[in-house]
Design a protein around this motif. Structure first.
Motif, PDB file in Angstrom:
ATOM      1  N   LYS A 221      62.325  35.438  47.880  1.00  0.00           N
ATOM      2  CA  LYS A 221      62.644  37.042  47.890  1.00  0.00           C
ATOM      3  C   LYS A 221      62.212  37.773  47.776  1.00  0.00           C
ATOM      4  CE  LYS A 221      67.312  35.576  49.693  1.00  0.00           C
ATOM      5  NZ  LYS A 221      68.086  35.642  50.330  1.00  0.00           N
ATOM      6  N   PHE A 222      61.601  37.961  46.408  1.00  0.00           N
ATOM      7  CA  PHE A 222      61.588  39.123  45.845  1.00  0.00           C
ATOM      8  C   PHE A 222      61.110  40.392  46.006  1.00  0.00           C
ATOM      9  CE2 PHE A 222      58.970  41.368  42.368  1.00  0.00           C
ATOM     10  CZ  PHE A 222      60.692  42.309  41.567  1.00  0.00           C
ATOM     11  N   PRO A 223      60.470  40.159  46.679  1.00  0.00           N
ATOM     12  CA  PRO A 223      59.873  41.559  46.945  1.00  0.00           C
ATOM     13  C   PRO A 223      61.070  42.493  48.551  1.00  0.00           C
ATOM     14  CG  PRO A 223      57.772  39.877  47.613  1.00  0.00           C
ATOM     15  CD  PRO A 223      59.534  39.595  47.529  1.00  0.00           C
ATOM     16  N   ILE A 224      61.483  41.290  49.092  1.00  0.00           N
ATOM     17  CA  ILE A 224      62.409  42.391  49.607  1.00  0.00           C
ATOM     18  C   ILE A 224      63.837  42.658  49.352  1.00  0.00           C
ATOM     19  CG2 ILE A 224      64.611  41.482  51.549  1.00  0.00           C
ATOM     20  CD1 ILE A 224      62.685  39.112  52.636  1.00  0.00           C
ATOM     21  N   LYS A 225      63.620  41.960  48.252  1.00  0.00           N
ATOM     22  CA  LYS A 225      65.053  41.882  46.644  1.00  0.00           C
ATOM     23  C   LYS A 225      64.338  43.277  46.220  1.00  0.00           C
ATOM     24  CE  LYS A 225      67.144  37.751  45.648  1.00  0.00           C
ATOM     25  NZ  LYS A 225      66.645  36.719  43.973  1.00  0.00           N
ATOM     26  N   CYS A 227      63.030  45.798  47.901  1.00  0.00           N
ATOM     27  CA  CYS A 227      63.790  46.933  49.074  1.00  0.00           C
ATOM     28  C   CYS A 227      64.438  47.629  48.590  1.00  0.00           C
ATOM     29  CB  CYS A 227      62.806  46.857  49.675  1.00  0.00           C
ATOM     30  SG  CYS A 227      60.760  46.311  50.211  1.00  0.00           S
ATOM     31  N   LEU A 228      65.456  46.754  48.579  1.00  0.00           N
ATOM     32  CA  LEU A 228      66.655  46.833  49.096  1.00  0.00           C
ATOM     33  C   LEU A 228      67.407  47.201  48.452  1.00  0.00           C
ATOM     34  CD1 LEU A 228      68.679  42.990  50.255  1.00  0.00           C
ATOM     35  CD2 LEU A 228      68.962  45.440  51.409  1.00  0.00           C
ATOM     36  N   VAL A 229      67.181  46.475  46.283  1.00  0.00           N
ATOM     37  CA  VAL A 229      67.498  48.054  45.599  1.00  0.00           C
ATOM     38  C   VAL A 229      67.436  48.851  45.386  1.00  0.00           C
ATOM     39  CG1 VAL A 229      67.568  48.141  42.508  1.00  0.00           C
ATOM     40  CG2 VAL A 229      67.593  45.693  44.115  1.00  0.00           C
ATOM     41  N   LEU A 232      68.664  50.533  48.248  1.00  0.00           N
ATOM     42  CA  LEU A 232      70.288  51.021  47.393  1.00  0.00           C
ATOM     43  C   LEU A 232      70.159  52.298  46.239  1.00  0.00           C
ATOM     44  CD1 LEU A 232      72.261  47.904  47.481  1.00  0.00           C
ATOM     45  CD2 LEU A 232      72.747  49.392  49.327  1.00  0.00           C
ATOM     46  N   THR A 233      69.447  51.659  45.503  1.00  0.00           N
ATOM     47  CA  THR A 233      69.723  53.556  44.579  1.00  0.00           C
ATOM     48  C   THR A 233      69.181  54.694  45.693  1.00  0.00           C
ATOM     49  OG1 THR A 233      68.022  51.645  43.295  1.00  0.00           O
ATOM     50  CG2 THR A 233      68.941  53.466  41.864  1.00  0.00           C
ATOM     51  N   GLY A 234      68.059  54.802  46.101  1.00  0.00           N
ATOM     52  CA  GLY A 234      67.775  56.190  46.320  1.00  0.00           C
ATOM     53  C   GLY A 234      69.250  56.416  47.382  1.00  0.00           C
ATOM     54  N   SER A 264      62.800  65.476  47.418  1.00  0.00           N
ATOM     55  CA  SER A 264      63.403  64.754  47.804  1.00  0.00           C
ATOM     56  C   SER A 264      62.593  64.065  49.530  1.00  0.00           C
ATOM     57  CB  SER A 264      64.390  65.236  49.008  1.00  0.00           C
ATOM     58  OG  SER A 264      64.588  65.951  49.100  1.00  0.00           O
ATOM     59  N   ILE A 265      61.494  64.807  49.542  1.00  0.00           N
ATOM     60  CA  ILE A 265      60.655  64.228  50.792  1.00  0.00           C
ATOM     61  C   ILE A 265      59.680  63.431  49.987  1.00  0.00           C
ATOM     62  CG2 ILE A 265      59.262  64.878  52.677  1.00  0.00           C
ATOM     63  CD1 ILE A 265      60.121  67.657  53.083  1.00  0.00           C
ATOM     64  N   TYR A 266      59.547  63.909  48.685  1.00  0.00           N
ATOM     65  CA  TYR A 266      58.044  62.589  48.499  1.00  0.00           C
ATOM     66  C   TYR A 266      59.153  61.793  48.076  1.00  0.00           C
ATOM     67  CZ  TYR A 266      54.363  66.532  47.244  1.00  0.00           C
ATOM     68  OH  TYR A 266      53.778  67.122  47.074  1.00  0.00           O
ATOM     69  N   PHE A 267      59.740  61.417  47.284  1.00  0.00           N
ATOM     70  CA  PHE A 267      60.776  60.331  46.963  1.00  0.00           C
ATOM     71  C   PHE A 267      61.646  59.286  48.373  1.00  0.00           C
ATOM     72  CE2 PHE A 267      64.224  58.074  45.844  1.00  0.00           C
ATOM     73  CZ  PHE A 267      64.378  56.950  44.712  1.00  0.00           C
ATOM     74  N   LEU A 268      61.839  59.786  48.651  1.00  0.00           N
ATOM     75  CA  LEU A 268      62.184  59.191  50.401  1.00  0.00           C
ATOM     76  C   LEU A 268      60.335  58.526  51.543  1.00  0.00           C
ATOM     77  CD1 LEU A 268      65.232  61.049  51.822  1.00  0.00           C
ATOM     78  CD2 LEU A 268      65.290  58.944  50.912  1.00  0.00           C
ATOM     79  N   GLY A 269      59.908  60.014  50.984  1.00  0.00           N
ATOM     80  CA  GLY A 269      58.308  59.828  51.700  1.00  0.00           C
ATOM     81  C   GLY A 269      57.607  57.740  51.016  1.00  0.00           C
ATOM     82  N   SER A 270      57.962  58.234  49.554  1.00  0.00           N
ATOM     83  CA  SER A 270      57.215  56.882  48.750  1.00  0.00           C
ATOM     84  C   SER A 270      57.774  55.947  49.627  1.00  0.00           C
ATOM     85  CB  SER A 270      57.107  56.994  47.758  1.00  0.00           C
ATOM     86  OG  SER A 270      57.483  57.993  47.359  1.00  0.00           O
ATOM     87  N   ILE A 271      59.070  56.049  49.109  1.00  0.00           N
ATOM     88  CA  ILE A 271      60.235  54.304  49.145  1.00  0.00           C
ATOM     89  C   ILE A 271      59.928  53.986  50.736  1.00  0.00           C
ATOM     90  CG2 ILE A 271      62.554  53.593  50.094  1.00  0.00           C
ATOM     91  CD1 ILE A 271      63.480  55.171  47.414  1.00  0.00           C
TER      92      ILE A 271
END
Ligand code: UDP
Ligand code: MG
Length: 307
Positions: A221-225, A227-229, A232-234, A264-271
């Motif tokens: 489940k690594f890819p999902i994890k 994403c979650l981490v 959450l950090t974001g 913040s747009i860049y950061f959130l956008g890339s996440i």
């Protein structure tokens, strides 16, 4: 009866040496055997050479696939067709020494193992050594499977284990993972992986990366994890940023340039893009499985009965 499965894809330079070493190795412990060469859509003279070998050794059989399906599919074809009560899988480039089969056979026979896997304790040749080791170390960390480190396809299984493996019908296949997944009593023999006896590697870097991705997506489940981490950090970071913004606003020292906004747009956008990518990967895999296409197609089976 014992079956040896060898997938070959454009290995014309190696067929003669491969066949004679494989036959000698197998005959050292049994005379009741079949060697199944799976011709995975070769475009060179591999098939013709195999047919020639078959003229002298009728225990050599050829499964001629209708095109190139990839070596995991080729092994799968072999597993489904093999008739032995012991079945071994071996690469066709002599990187897996056939002489080890006798020891594997003995371990299954006398030590009560259901599956014996070749564990590489080193390899000659530099190609991909570091990346392969890194991959195995990483994969070991993130997966639920144990005892996978440094084992590939080279292995021998008894009938019960083969039947279990054949029951796994998924289209996207990573056999070393599936073989570990089914359980049973698994043993290991260590060996030094030889250099390719000739010809070019048929698993290109691209194909190897895809195989690695299959391993990771199918068995962890690594890819999902991740994403979650990341998500959450974001969220936490931007929560504090938000508090700071409100604070600044209410005490009137808000002088916001574009940099914080744009960042913040860049950061959130890339996440979000990463997440979309991971989700799409899963959707693609669900789609692939739901198509339920055959894993391989056989053009012709050269065995004793058909010609
Ligand atoms: N192979 C195959 N189909 C493919 C690629 C490879 O049947 O599409 C066979 C190839 O002929 C060889 C074995 O799989 O017998 C392992 O391939 P290779 O040595 O290129 O892989 P590597 O050792 O780099 O993992
Ligand atoms: Mg190889």
């Amino acid at each position: 009866m014992f079956s040896l499965i060898i997938p070959v894809y454009n290995e014309e330079d190696l067929i003669d040496e491969l066949a004679s070493r494989a036959i000698n190795a197998v005959e050292s412990f049994t005379s009741n055997y079949e060697i199944l060469f799976i011709n995975d859509g070769s475009t060179d003279s591999t098939l013709r050479k195999l047919i020639k070998v078959r003229k002298h050794f009728s225990k050599v059989k050829i499964v001629d696939l209708s095109r190139n399906f990839g070596h995991q599919a080729a092994f799968t074809a072999g597993l489904e067709i093999a008739m032995g009560n012991y079945v071994a899988m071996m690469d066709g480039d002599l990187q897996d020494p056939p002489e080890l089969l006798a020891e594997m056979h003995r371990m299954i026979n006398e030590e009560g193992f259901d599956i014996v896997t070749g564990k590489r304790k080193g390899r000659k040749g530099k190609r991909l050594r570091i990346t392969t080791n890194l991959f195995h170390a990483f994969f070991k960390k993130i997966t639920v499977l144990d005892d996978m480190e440094n084992s590939g396809n080279f292995s021998m299984l008894n009938r019960a284990a083969v039947d279990a493996l054949v029951k796994m019908k998924e289209t996207i296949r990573y056999l070393p993972g599936l073989r570990s997944f089914i359980g049973f009593n698994q043993g290991f023999v260590e060996y030094v992986r030889e250099e390719r006896a000739g010809g070019e590697p048929k698993m290109t870097i691209g194909k190897l990366m895809l195989l690695g991705a299959d391993a990771i997506f199918s068995f962890s489940k690594f890819p999902i994890k991740v994403c979650l981490v990341l998500g959450l950090t974001g969220t936490i970071v931007f929560m504090f940023a938000g508090i700071y913004v409100l604070f600044a606003k209410s005490f009137g020292f808000a002088l916001f340039g574009w940099s914080s906004t744009v960042l913040s747009i860049y950061f959130l956008g890339s996440i979000q893009l990463i997440f979309l990518g991971v989700v799409s990967e899963y959707v693609y895999r669900i789609y692939k499985e739901s198509q339920n296409r055959p894993i391989y197609l056989v053009k012709k089976f050269y065995d004793t009965d058909t010609e």
